[in-house]
Each structure stands twice: as structure tokens, then as C-alpha cells.
Scaffold this motif. Structure first.
Motif, PDB file in Angstrom:
ATOM      1  N   PRO A  95       7.859  -3.367  -7.168  1.00 29.80           N
ATOM      2  CA  PRO A  95       6.471  -2.879  -7.172  1.00 29.80           C
ATOM      3  C   PRO A  95       5.752  -2.999  -5.832  1.00 29.80           C
ATOM      4  CG  PRO A  95       6.598  -5.025  -8.208  1.00 29.80           C
ATOM      5  CD  PRO A  95       8.008  -4.645  -7.880  1.00 29.80           C
ATOM      6  N   SER A  96       6.426  -3.467  -4.805  1.00 28.22           N
ATOM      7  CA  SER A  96       5.775  -3.665  -3.502  1.00 28.22           C
ATOM      8  C   SER A  96       6.151  -2.549  -2.530  1.00 28.22           C
ATOM      9  CB  SER A  96       6.160  -5.031  -2.920  1.00 28.22           C
ATOM     10  OG  SER A  96       5.759  -6.078  -3.769  1.00 28.22           O
ATOM     11  N   GLN A  97       5.888  -1.289  -2.920  1.00 27.62           N
ATOM     12  CA  GLN A  97       6.243  -0.142  -2.091  1.00 27.62           C
ATOM     13  C   GLN A  97       4.991   0.702  -1.855  1.00 27.62           C
ATOM     14  OE1 GLN A  97      10.268   1.713  -3.003  1.00 27.62           O
ATOM     15  NE2 GLN A  97       9.940   0.641  -4.949  1.00 27.62           N
ATOM     16  N   SER A  98       4.353   0.491  -0.736  1.00 25.24           N
ATOM     17  CA  SER A  98       3.081   1.163  -0.469  1.00 25.24           C
ATOM     18  C   SER A  98       3.244   2.677  -0.352  1.00 25.24           C
ATOM     19  CB  SER A  98       2.451   0.604   0.806  1.00 25.24           C
ATOM     20  OG  SER A  98       3.270   0.858   1.939  1.00 25.24           O
ATOM     21  N   ASP A  99       4.310   3.132   0.319  1.00 22.96           N
ATOM     22  CA  ASP A  99       4.504   4.569   0.493  1.00 22.96           C
ATOM     23  C   ASP A  99       4.762   5.264  -0.832  1.00 22.96           C
ATOM     24  OD1 ASP A  99       4.127   4.423   3.207  1.00 22.96           O
ATOM     25  OD2 ASP A  99       6.257   4.270   3.679  1.00 22.96           O
ATOM     26  N   LEU A 100       5.420   4.560  -1.745  1.00 24.03           N
ATOM     27  CA  LEU A 100       5.701   5.145  -3.043  1.00 24.03           C
ATOM     28  C   LEU A 100       4.408   5.318  -3.845  1.00 24.03           C
ATOM     29  CD1 LEU A 100       8.720   4.144  -5.268  1.00 24.03           C
ATOM     30  CD2 LEU A 100       6.589   4.946  -6.232  1.00 24.03           C
ATOM     31  N   TYR A 118      -6.564   7.292  -8.097  1.00 22.13           N
ATOM     32  CA  TYR A 118      -7.340   6.259  -7.409  1.00 22.13           C
ATOM     33  C   TYR A 118      -6.603   4.920  -7.435  1.00 22.13           C
ATOM     34  CZ  TYR A 118     -11.046   9.660  -8.605  1.00 22.13           C
ATOM     35  OH  TYR A 118     -11.780  10.791  -8.791  1.00 22.13           O
ATOM     36  N   GLU A 119      -6.045   4.588  -8.590  1.00 19.87           N
ATOM     37  CA  GLU A 119      -5.332   3.316  -8.721  1.00 19.87           C
ATOM     38  C   GLU A 119      -4.112   3.282  -7.803  1.00 19.87           C
ATOM     39  OE1 GLU A 119      -4.344   2.613 -12.776  1.00 19.87           O
ATOM     40  OE2 GLU A 119      -6.437   2.567 -13.457  1.00 19.87           O
ATOM     41  N   ALA A 120      -3.406   4.417  -7.705  1.00 25.73           N
ATOM     42  CA  ALA A 120      -2.220   4.467  -6.855  1.00 25.73           C
ATOM     43  C   ALA A 120      -2.590   4.277  -5.385  1.00 25.73           C
ATOM     44  CB  ALA A 120      -1.490   5.788  -7.056  1.00 25.73           C
ATOM     45  N   PHE A 121      -3.648   4.962  -4.931  1.00 24.11           N
ATOM     46  CA  PHE A 121      -4.051   4.822  -3.532  1.00 24.11           C
ATOM     47  C   PHE A 121      -4.610   3.426  -3.262  1.00 24.11           C
ATOM     48  CE2 PHE A 121      -4.684   9.603  -3.887  1.00 24.11           C
ATOM     49  CZ  PHE A 121      -3.488   9.893  -3.257  1.00 24.11           C
ATOM     50  N   THR A 124      -1.667   1.300  -2.716  1.00 23.95           N
ATOM     51  CA  THR A 124      -1.116   1.540  -1.383  1.00 23.95           C
ATOM     52  C   THR A 124      -1.856   0.714  -0.343  1.00 23.95           C
ATOM     53  OG1 THR A 124      -0.475   3.803  -1.943  1.00 23.95           O
ATOM     54  CG2 THR A 124      -0.683   3.288   0.386  1.00 23.95           C
ATOM     55  N   LEU A 125      -3.181   0.762  -0.396  1.00 27.19           N
ATOM     56  CA  LEU A 125      -3.989   0.073   0.610  1.00 27.19           C
ATOM     57  C   LEU A 125      -3.995  -1.429   0.421  1.00 27.19           C
ATOM     58  CD1 LEU A 125      -6.827   2.720   0.726  1.00 27.19           C
ATOM     59  CD2 LEU A 125      -5.192   2.213   2.546  1.00 27.19           C
ATOM     60  N   ASP A 126      -3.813  -1.889  -0.804  1.00 26.57           N
ATOM     61  CA  ASP A 126      -3.667  -3.334  -1.020  1.00 26.57           C
ATOM     62  C   ASP A 126      -2.396  -3.838  -0.341  1.00 26.57           C
ATOM     63  OD1 ASP A 126      -5.985  -3.535  -2.482  1.00 26.57           O
ATOM     64  OD2 ASP A 126      -4.988  -3.391  -4.440  1.00 26.57           O
ATOM     65  N   ASN A 128      -0.716  -2.151   2.094  1.00 27.89           N
ATOM     66  CA  ASN A 128      -0.705  -1.795   3.514  1.00 27.89           C
ATOM     67  C   ASN A 128      -2.081  -1.261   3.910  1.00 27.89           C
ATOM     68  OD1 ASN A 128      -0.209  -1.010   6.114  1.00 27.89           O
ATOM     69  ND2 ASN A 128       1.171   0.679   5.591  1.00 27.89           N
ATOM     70  N   PRO A 129      -3.000  -2.141   4.290  1.00 22.24           N
ATOM     71  CA  PRO A 129      -4.366  -1.706   4.629  1.00 22.24           C
ATOM     72  C   PRO A 129      -4.428  -0.739   5.802  1.00 22.24           C
ATOM     73  CG  PRO A 129      -4.267  -4.088   4.295  1.00 22.24           C
ATOM     74  CD  PRO A 129      -2.849  -3.607   4.341  1.00 22.24           C
ATOM     75  N   ASP A 130      -3.372  -0.655   6.597  1.00 21.29           N
ATOM     76  CA  ASP A 130      -3.369   0.218   7.771  1.00 21.29           C
ATOM     77  C   ASP A 130      -2.865   1.627   7.474  1.00 21.29           C
ATOM     78  OD1 ASP A 130      -4.309  -1.862   9.389  1.00 21.29           O
ATOM     79  OD2 ASP A 130      -2.271  -2.588   9.760  1.00 21.29           O
ATOM     80  N   ASN A 131      -2.581   1.930   6.216  1.00 19.97           N
ATOM     81  CA  ASN A 131      -2.079   3.261   5.863  1.00 19.97           C
ATOM     82  C   ASN A 131      -3.245   4.255   5.834  1.00 19.97           C
ATOM     83  OD1 ASN A 131      -1.024   5.581   4.604  1.00 19.97           O
ATOM     84  ND2 ASN A 131       0.497   4.372   3.501  1.00 19.97           N
ATOM     85  N   SER A 132      -3.500   4.885   6.966  1.00 24.33           N
ATOM     86  CA  SER A 132      -4.661   5.777   7.083  1.00 24.33           C
ATOM     87  C   SER A 132      -4.504   7.031   6.231  1.00 24.33           C
ATOM     88  CB  SER A 132      -4.884   6.169   8.549  1.00 24.33           C
ATOM     89  OG  SER A 132      -3.774   6.904   9.046  1.00 24.33           O
ATOM     90  N   PHE A 133      -3.253   7.453   6.001  1.00 25.88           N
ATOM     91  CA  PHE A 133      -3.052   8.645   5.198  1.00 25.88           C
ATOM     92  C   PHE A 133      -3.454   8.410   3.745  1.00 25.88           C
ATOM     93  CE2 PHE A 133      -0.005   9.169   8.721  1.00 25.88           C
ATOM     94  CZ  PHE A 133      -0.512  10.359   9.235  1.00 25.88           C
ATOM     95  N   ALA A 134      -3.290   7.185   3.275  1.00 26.33           N
ATOM     96  CA  ALA A 134      -3.720   6.867   1.913  1.00 26.33           C
ATOM     97  C   ALA A 134      -5.240   6.948   1.804  1.00 26.33           C
ATOM     98  CB  ALA A 134      -3.223   5.484   1.510  1.00 26.33           C
TER      99      ALA A 134
END
Length: 302
Positions: A95-100, A118-121, A124-126, A128-134
Motif C-alpha cells: 500500500p505504500s506506492q504513491s505513483d499508483l 480525492y482520497e487517491a490523490f 499520493t501526497l501523504d 510523497n508530498p513533493d509529487n506536484s503532478f498529484a
């Protein structure tokens, strides 16, 4: 645009023509490319991964990685429900896959399941907070979910990280059109006037009407002889042209543009994905208008 790719294109054709009239230029046949088909490599990779996944000796970590990879291949050939199933199975194992989570969020946005998006994004940010695309993808999901104020907060944060990115500027414009069309246009025009040679500024010019449709498509066609690149750029151009027509109230032309954006099979691009969503929104609007009109036209009971 797939949120990991930027294509550079000189804007010399647009610059030399100057600011064209905003009146639409009509063409006898719309510019086209050969629709993309699944490549042999994609088909072979799906078959190879499917065979490997039958092995009982795979670790959970490796199986999760392979399911994610096969899901990406499914998604790239338009098999999105199969992709979602692989993503879900992969998450159960790891469950620790931000890109997924980001990929799932885009899927849920396309099918209109906005709370799940919303929950998925957020996940993602939880991770990887630096994922700007999310952040951008969440802003778009909030926009389509009619949560405009929250969408503006996200897209402003995303744009502030790189104001020179035409796609950030363009989505900020589209979202802010819902609240303050005049300011949204002025802000985008200001950024357009400071543009560089990134391909996305052609799409901004189309959205603003700073060049005619004819000039824009001449620039697109002159910019490449590669069918894949042409299909990608036309997918983007028709989508954003459809958004402009839709904002102008020209739903017939908007529907045509979205259908053209879908026709090239550029499955990985959000412009292809969200064209389906835009068509659904238009048809829902037309149906609601027809029902309202029928009620007004119905004879009153004595």
C-alpha cells in the motif's frame, strides 16, 4: 498531456503571423493523424508479465511491482478497467506506492468517482508530498467535482512552483474561468506574453484565441512528421479547442472537438481521458435543458 512529458516546439509560425483575429477559421476537413495502435512491444510485455505472475514463488513486493507494471501497460492500450484491477491488487500487496495512487486518482476522475479520486490523490501526497503532478490532478478532480474554491487553491500552489509551465497556466485558467472569467483571461494572457518555446504555449494561444484555428493547426502539422507526435499534439489541441468552444456556448463544435480528441487513441493523455468526461457533462446538460423546456411547454391543467 501525460503528466511526465513535455514536448518542445518552436512558435515561429505563430509569432510571425502576429495576433490573429479571434474569428474561427473553418477547414474543409479537420487535420488528422493515423490513430495509434497497440505496439508489438506493449502486447509482448503484457503477455510476459501475465505469464510471470502465474509463478507461485514471487515475493509480495515483486508481485506488487509486476502488477503495477502490467496495469500501466493495460492503461497505455486503453484497457483501463483491467489496469484498475491490477492497481488494486498491487495496493493490497504493497500500500505504500504513491505513483499508483496517482494513477488510480486519474482513473476515478475520468469515470466521475470524485470522492475516490480525492482520497487517491491525498494518499499520493501523504506518501510523497513533493509529487506536484498529484496536486495538479487533484485540482482537476476538484474542478470536475464542482469544488472550485478548493481546486483554485491546489492549482495556484501548483502554478507557483513553475509559472513558466504552459500546462500549469492553462489549467489554472480553465479552473478560474468558473469564478472570474475576466481575471482568468488577463492572468493567462500575461503569462502567454512572457512565453518561451515550449509546445504547450500553442495550446494557450488556441485557448485565448490569440491565433486562428487555421494558424494553430498549420503550426502543429509543420512541427513534426512523426505520426505518434502528431496524434499526441492533435489530441491536446482538439481537447483545449473543445474547452474554448464549450465556454463560448458552442456545444455542437465542442462535441465535435472532443470526439476528435478521442479518435487518435492517445490513451495515456489526460486530454483523451477527460474528453469522455466532457462529453458526458455536455449530454447531461442538454438532457436537463430538454427536460426543463418540456416542463415549460407542457400545457397547464385547468
Amino acid at each position: 498531456m501525460k503528466w511526465f512529458q513535455t514536448v518542445a516546439l518552436g512558435l515561429s509560425i505563430l509569432v510571425t503571423t502576429g495576433c490573429a483575429s479571434t474569428s474561427n477559421q473553418q477547414w474543409l476537413y479537420p487535420p488528422m493523424a493515423v490513430p495509434l495502435q497497440a505496439s508489438m512491444q506493449q502486447e509482448v510485455q503484457i503477455a510476459r508479465l501475465s505469464q510471470l505472475l502465474t509463478r507461485p514463488d514471487l515475493s509480495d513486493e515483486l508481485r506488487a511491482k509486476m502488477l503495477f507494471e502490467r496495469g500501466n501497460y493495460y492503461d497505455s492500450v486503453g484497457l483501463r478497467d483491467l489496469a484498475r484491477l491490477d492497481y488494486s491488487q498491487s495496493l493490497q500487496l504493497n500500500p505504500s506506492q504513491s505513483d499508483l495512487f496517482n494513477a488510480l486518482g486519474v482513473y476515478y476522475t475520468q469515470v466521475g468517482e470524485f470522492d475516490a479520486a480525492y482520497e487517491a490523490f491525498d494518499s499520493t501526497l501523504d506518501l510523497n508530498p513533493d509529487n506536484s503532478f498529484a496536486v495538479r490532478n487533484r485540482a482537476i478532480a476538484l474542478y470536475y467535482g464542482d469544488r472550485i474554491d478548493l481546486a483554485i487553491e491546489d492549482i495556484d500552489s501548483h502554478l507557483a512552483d513553475d509559472p513558466s509551465d504552459p500546462f500549469r497556466a492553462l489549467w489554472a485558467y480553465l479552473i478560474k474561468l468558473e469564478k472570474d472569467p475576466l481575471t482568468a483571461r488577463q492572468d493567462l494572457l500575461s503569462m502567454y506574453q512572457q512565453r518561451d518555446n515550449q509546445w504547450g504555449w500553442v495550446l494557450v494561444a488556441i485557448s485565448l484565441g490569440e491565433v486562428s484555428d487555421e494558424q494553430a493547426f498549420k503550426a502543429i502539422i509543420a512541427g513534426t512528421r512523426d505520426n505518434t507526435v502528431l496524434a499526441q499534439r492533435l489530441t491536446e489541441a482538439y481537447f483545449y479547442l473543445g474547452k474554448r468552444y464549450q465556454h463560448e456556448g458552442n456545444l455542437v463544435s465542442a462535441i465535435s472537438m472532443y470526439k476528435l480528441a478521442i479518435s487518435f487513441n492517445v490513451y495515456e493523455y489526460v486530454e483523451h481521458r477527460y474528453s469522455f468526461l466532457e462529453l458526458k457533462r455536455i449530454f447531461t446538460q442538454i438532457k436537463a435543458d430538454q427536460i426543463a423546456k418540456a416542463k415549460l411547454d407542457a400545457p397547464t391543467q385547468p
